[in-house]
Design a protein around this motif. Structure first.
Motif, mmCIF file in Angstrom:
data_model
loop_
_atom_site.group_PDB
_atom_site.id
_atom_site.type_symbol
_atom_site.label_atom_id
_atom_site.label_comp_id
_atom_site.label_asym_id
_atom_site.label_seq_id
_atom_site.Cartn_x
_atom_site.Cartn_y
_atom_site.Cartn_z
ATOM 1 N N UNK A 17 0.846 -1.205 0.000
ATOM 2 C CA UNK A 17 0.000 0.000 0.000
ATOM 3 C C UNK A 17 0.882 1.257 0.000
ATOM 4 N N UNK A 18 0.211 2.388 -0.187
ATOM 5 C CA UNK A 18 0.930 3.667 -0.267
ATOM 6 C C UNK A 18 1.726 3.921 1.008
ATOM 7 N N UNK A 19 2.970 4.441 0.829
ATOM 8 C CA UNK A 19 3.816 4.708 1.998
ATOM 9 C C UNK A 19 3.146 5.719 2.926
ATOM 10 N N UNK A 20 2.583 6.776 2.348
ATOM 11 C CA UNK A 20 1.925 7.814 3.144
ATOM 12 C C UNK A 20 0.457 7.935 2.738
ATOM 13 N N UNK A 21 -0.389 8.132 3.719
ATOM 14 C CA UNK A 21 -1.790 8.502 3.496
ATOM 15 C C UNK A 21 -2.031 9.790 4.272
ATOM 16 N N UNK A 22 -2.580 10.795 3.602
ATOM 17 C CA UNK A 22 -2.817 12.090 4.237
ATOM 18 C C UNK A 22 -4.304 12.388 4.343
ATOM 19 N N UNK A 23 -4.647 13.242 5.276
ATOM 20 C CA UNK A 23 -6.013 13.742 5.356
ATOM 21 C C UNK A 23 -6.373 14.409 4.027
ATOM 22 N N UNK A 24 -7.553 14.137 3.500
ATOM 23 C CA UNK A 24 -7.949 14.838 2.269
ATOM 24 C C UNK A 24 -8.217 16.313 2.561
ATOM 25 N N UNK A 25 -8.348 17.113 1.515
ATOM 26 C CA UNK A 25 -8.668 18.537 1.697
ATOM 27 C C UNK A 25 -10.011 18.672 2.416
#
Length: 1005
Positions: free
Chosen positions: A633-641
């Motif tokens: 899976x993706x290394x980083x997951x961020x809060x969406x806008x």
């Protein structure tokens, strides 16, 4: 309101602002570089006595400001007087300012109005914006505007507003060819009669052959205006008589003046033919001391003080034309220029006020004048000539070269004039400025200027600088000064914001607890310690762990803390899905979604959590990193806008490092959270990390509040190098000083700082200039020993060298390049000169359209119809969707009307418009007053018919905008060769919304 005033009076505005902005004392006040816009000399002032701050650019002494009574020196304007605003309106001066200035002074000359104007480089002026092709070159702008003139007004104006918006620009950034604006006063105030007794300042003696007697209420008609024009051009007043001096050939003119004096005042006048060789011509004399007194007070005494009576400056156009023709008849002549067969009219005067008035009068009559200034001099025959002003205009307005008029959305009109000459020089001395009511702008002789506009009290500063809401700012200051607030009324938006921030804070505490105190976080804590993170750092930055569980956070925040699932979705902590087959049965189900099987699950699972905070330390989002380096899976997951988190406006770590940044007067910008944390541990305390691949304008604007000096230290790979270049370009546009840390000893700051903390400090301290970086970049990619490599290095670096304005700095780098390439400096200099010529000749192409959300005519028309609906206006307002409106002010007025509290203004069968206006915020009153009379006189049936038609069109307009927006987003995704699962779902949702919007638009017809 009493408590607000109490808190405001007790607050130390200097201390509060001084904690955030570096202030220095300036007499009774304090000054600083403005934290809200880029500048090099302080224009931001704080007054402890008044409890306010204000940002302003300035003019040196003796520069001219346009007032209703002519041009005045700026240092002579006092508080309470009136000036002409940038919109051409008469506005009151709220305050005057004076400061010591040491920096760049810009001198501007415009075409047609060539008198120079000097102002500080940080002063803002109004310009025509848009793409560089038009905003920087009047010739191309003129051609496009000429093309648009073929369209009808309702089609032409929206195009102009869209492609050529009015913008503010610092004077130091102006270049030849840019377009400035001169406001045209278009107000009309007719005057049928004028009482001349108001202009008598001497005793009223009853003497003369036929003395004037009260009353002296004279009709302002063609006869009176012609006589005034003749006096302005040819008249003079003496102690006991009025005299008109004419040429020897103007006998008919003399008899006309005699006739007018008799017709208007019943006074005789004599005609005298002068026969002396030294003085030839005709004199018309009217012996009456009172009339002489009236004329000199009405029109000015002495040729250099002659002016059109200020009371008559806004007469209807037909009367203004009579006045213009009379002045021209008395003091004008015609001429042709050598390169044109067109006829021009010319008036020469020694009165600056009259020249300015003629300029405005001609513009109102749709002529486009030139005003040239001839300095005071003594000619070869020893004749002394006073300073004079030549006003000339073409009799065919459509043939004028500079004839474009810009009409904005508020119906204000401006004459567009290109910058002709720009000169900069160092200046040291006192400079002045004005705070003008309402729009904070005024006219500086030949063009409109604006201030930064940033001003206010301690609360508004905290709102703008820290992003606080007013209740938050009030509570913050109240706590500092020890005032216990009885009650703070929160708006719906404030309540939602508090709830959102509370949820995010609890989430951060939850993740942090699991990392440090719970067994489930042991693996994540071990991972961080292996990455070199100290326990002190983990606590300082509140790092956490999201358990590998589909609903761990949901159980805590919804099950235990009783928040709604919708609240968690609004802040990006959960993901909503309607696909039951793709999610475990244990997923939480929303109250409103049980029938459709809407389910929610935690967005962050099995990740180390980095809380993302704003500059105040409030958690607004999260970044989650997987533990395993080889994870699929993706290394980083961020809060969406979200409404609270905007990636382009956030800097990781700023809330902790801002004091270090201010102390060092420098910020080190890195690419990721671990880069920032490792730098912090390596004693580089002035570090922040960007969110995304490059530094944005929003991030640089945030940085500029603490320092103007930036060191870019992005990853040492090709992507990082390109990100640095984009960051340099963005910083250059915003006036921020940039250096670049060349990374050695590791691929990123995290690796370098962990291996050698002292070495990382040294690399930051030895950050190089952007030109050294560009050269190092080129040398790293091309072989400087081969002929092909030398060519490629030269091709890449020569344009950069050509743009260096300082010749010493340019020569230094040309020598450096010559040494690296092993060629003579003259060879490099010739190549740079050749490229410089190409750059100068190359036509700038359009880079895209820049749209600005402005008030729309239709929005105001709907509001006008709403007022015509009588008692039903309140119910009708509640039927309108606020998203339909483009104009923010109209949207807010409709919101006020839809509030049931507004119904109190319906009294005794009619709407109390005065009371309603008084209840509105000041910025909304003008809109209501302007549209109140729209549709006046229409019957009820017409109003209802127009209402149905216009509201339907308003909604159609909204759905069209929605379709265009969705179409663009869908097209962007469809152009990608391969979509991720998440992108595929996003595309499906967009397509569903597009179908819904299409159906809504079709239903409206």
């Amino acid at each position: 309101s009493d408590q607000v005033q109490e808190v405001k009076q007790k607050a130390d505005i200097v201390a509060i602002i001084g904690e955030r902005v570096k202030l220095s004392r300036a007499g009774r006040n304090f000054k600083a570089l403005c934290p809200f816009h880029s500048e090099k000399t302080p224009s931001f002032n704080v007054s402890p006595e008044l409890g306010i701050y204000k940002c302003f650019g300035c003019f040196p002494a003796d520069e001219l400001v346009k007032t209703p009574f002519g041009l005045h020196h700026i240092q002579d304007v006092v508080e309470g007087e009136y000036v002409i605003s940038g919109a051409g309106e008469i506005q009151r001066v709220l305050a005057t300012h004076k400061r010591d200035y040491r920096g760049e002074m810009v001198t501007l000359r415009l075409r047609k109005l060539s008198e120079p104007v000097r102002l500080t480089s940080d002063h803002q002026v109004y310009v025509v914006g848009g793409s560089p092709l038009y905003s920087q070159n009047y010739k191309y702008l003129s051609k496009r505007l000429h093309e648009y003139s073929k369209y009808p007004r309702e089609k032409r104006l929206p195009k102009i507003w869209k492609y050529f918006p009015i913008e503010k620009l610092q004077a130091g950034s102006l270049e030849k060819g840019m377009t400035l604006l001169y406001p045209i006063e278009s107000g009309v105030r007719d005057l049928l009669k004028i009482d001349l007794t108001d202009y008598i300042t001497k005793e009223w003696p009853a003497h003369g052959a036929r003395p004037l007697v009260p009353d002296l209420e004279i009709k302002v008609n063609g006869d009176f205006l012609r006589l005034l024009g003749y006096y302005i051009a040819e008249g003079s007043s003496h102690r006991a008589y009025v005299r008109f001096s004419l040429g020897s050939h103007e006998g008919d003119f003399a008899r006309e003046i005699v006739s007018l004096l008799d017709k208007i005042f019943c006074l005789p006048a004599s005609i005298h033919q002068r026969s002396k060789k030294s003085k030839s011509g005709i004199e018309v004399s009217c012996c009456n001391s009172i009339l002489a007194n009236v004329f000199e007070n009405l029109c000015g005494k002495g040729a250099e003080n002659k002016h059109i009576p200020f009371l008559l400056q806004q007469l209807p156009l037909n009367k203004q034309r009579i006045l213009l023709n009379a002045i021209y008849k008395g003091d004008g002549y015609k001429r042709r220029f050598s390169r044109s067969d067109r006829l021009y009219r010319v008036v020469v005067t020694t009165s600056r006020i009259l020249a300015e008035q003629l300029r405005d009068l001609l513009l109102r009559l749709s002529y486009f004048p030139s005003v040239n200034v001839e300095s005071e001099k003594i000619d070869r025959k020893s004749v002394h000539h006073k300073q004079s002003y030549t006003v000339l205009w073409c009799e065919e307005p459509e043939a004028a070269k500079f004839r474009h008029i810009y009409e904005d959305r508020e119906r204000n009109k401006y004459w567009l004039l290109p910058v002709w000459k720009v000169k900069s020089e160092d200046f040291r001395g006192e400079v002045y400025n004005l705070t003008v009511d309402e729009d904070h702008s005024y006219v500086a002789n030949t063009f409109a200027v604006a201030n930064c506009g940033e001003a206010g009290d301690v609360f508004s500063f905290l709102e703008k600088f820290e992003g606080m809401t007013f209740p938050e700012a009030l509570e913050y200051v109240a706590n500092r000064v020890g005032v216990r607030l009885e009650r703070v009324r929160l708006t719906k938006e404030d309540s939602a914001r508090r709830r959102a921030l509370a949820i995010l804070s609890l989430a951060a505490e939850f993740y942090h607890y699991l990392l440090l105190e719970h067994k489930v976080g042991e693996e994540a804590l071990l991972y961080l310690r292996q990455r070199g993170m100290w326990l002190e750092t983990i606590k300082q930055f509140q790092l956490g762990y999201a358990p590998d569980n589909w609903e761990g956070l949901i159980k805590y925040l919804v099950g235990k803390k009783k928040y709604d699932m919708g609240d968690l979705e609004a802040v990006g902590l959960v993901v909503k899905t309607s696909s039951a087959s793709s999610t475990p049965k244990s997923f939480a189900t929303g109250q409103a979604g049980r029938a459709s099987r809407t389910r929610y699950y935690d967005r962050f699972r099995g990740r180390v959590m980095f809380p993302l905070t704003n500059q105040r330390g409030q958690v607004v989002g999260f970044a989650g990193r997987v533990l395993a380096a080889e994870a699929k899976e993706a290394k980083y997951v961020n809060t969406p806008e979200t409404a609270y988190y905007h990636k382009s406006e956030l800097l990781y770590g700023l809330s902790v490092t801002k004091r270090g940044i201010a102390t060092a007067d420098q910020v080190v910008v890195v690419e990721g959270e671990l880069d920032a944390l490792s730098s912090w541990q390596a004693k580089v305390k002035n570090v922040v990390a960007i969110k995304g691949s490059a530094v944005t304008e929003g991030q640089l604007a945030l940085i500029s509040r603490y320092t103007r000096n930036v060191v870019l230290a992005l990853d040492a790979d090709r992507a990082g190098e390109e990100a640095v270049k984009r960051g340099i370009a963005t910083a250059d546009r915003m006036g921020v000083n940039v250096r670049v840390a060349i990374l050695k000893g590791g691929k990123d700051p995290d690796e370098i700082a962990q291996r050698n903390a002292a070495g990382w400090q040294t690399l930051v301290g030895k950050a190089v200039s952007v030109y050294d970086f560009y050269l190092a970049s080129a040398l790293g990619r091309f072989d400087a020993k081969s002929g092909e490599g030398k060519r490629l290095i030269s091709r890449e670096f020569s344009p950069i060298l050509a743009r260096i304005s300082n010749q010493v700095e340019q020569a230094h780098y040309m020598g450096k390049v010559a040494k690296v390439l092993g060629v003579a400096e003259e060879v490099v200099a010739r190549e740079v000169a050749r490229v410089g010529v190409e750059l100068g000749q190359k036509e700038v192409v359009e880079k895209g359209e820049k749209e600005r959300e402005e008030r729309q005519v239709m929005d105001e028309y709907v509001l006008g119809l709403l007022f015509r609906k009588g008692r039903r206006m309140f119910a009708a307002a509640r039927e309108l969707d606020e998203k339909w409106f483009l104009a923010p002010a109209v949207r807010r007025v409709v919101e006020f009307l839809s509030n049931s509290a507004s119904e109190r203004f319906w009294q005794k069968g009619k709407f109390d418009i005065g009371g309603f206006v008084e209840s509105l915020p000041a910025e909304l009153r003008e809109v209501v007053e302007r549209v109140w009379l729209l549709g006046e006189g229409e019957d009820k049936e017409t109003t209802e018919r127009e209402w149905g038609r216009t509201v339907a069109e308003l909604e159609r307009r909204f759905w069209r905008r929605r379709l265009n927006e969705l179409s663009g987003r869908i097209e962007t995704l469809e152009q990608r060769k391969k979509l991720t699962a998440a992108e595929d779902k996003k595309l499906s949702r967009l397509q569903e919304r597009f179908v819904e919007a299409s159906r809504a638009l079709t239903k409206l017809g």
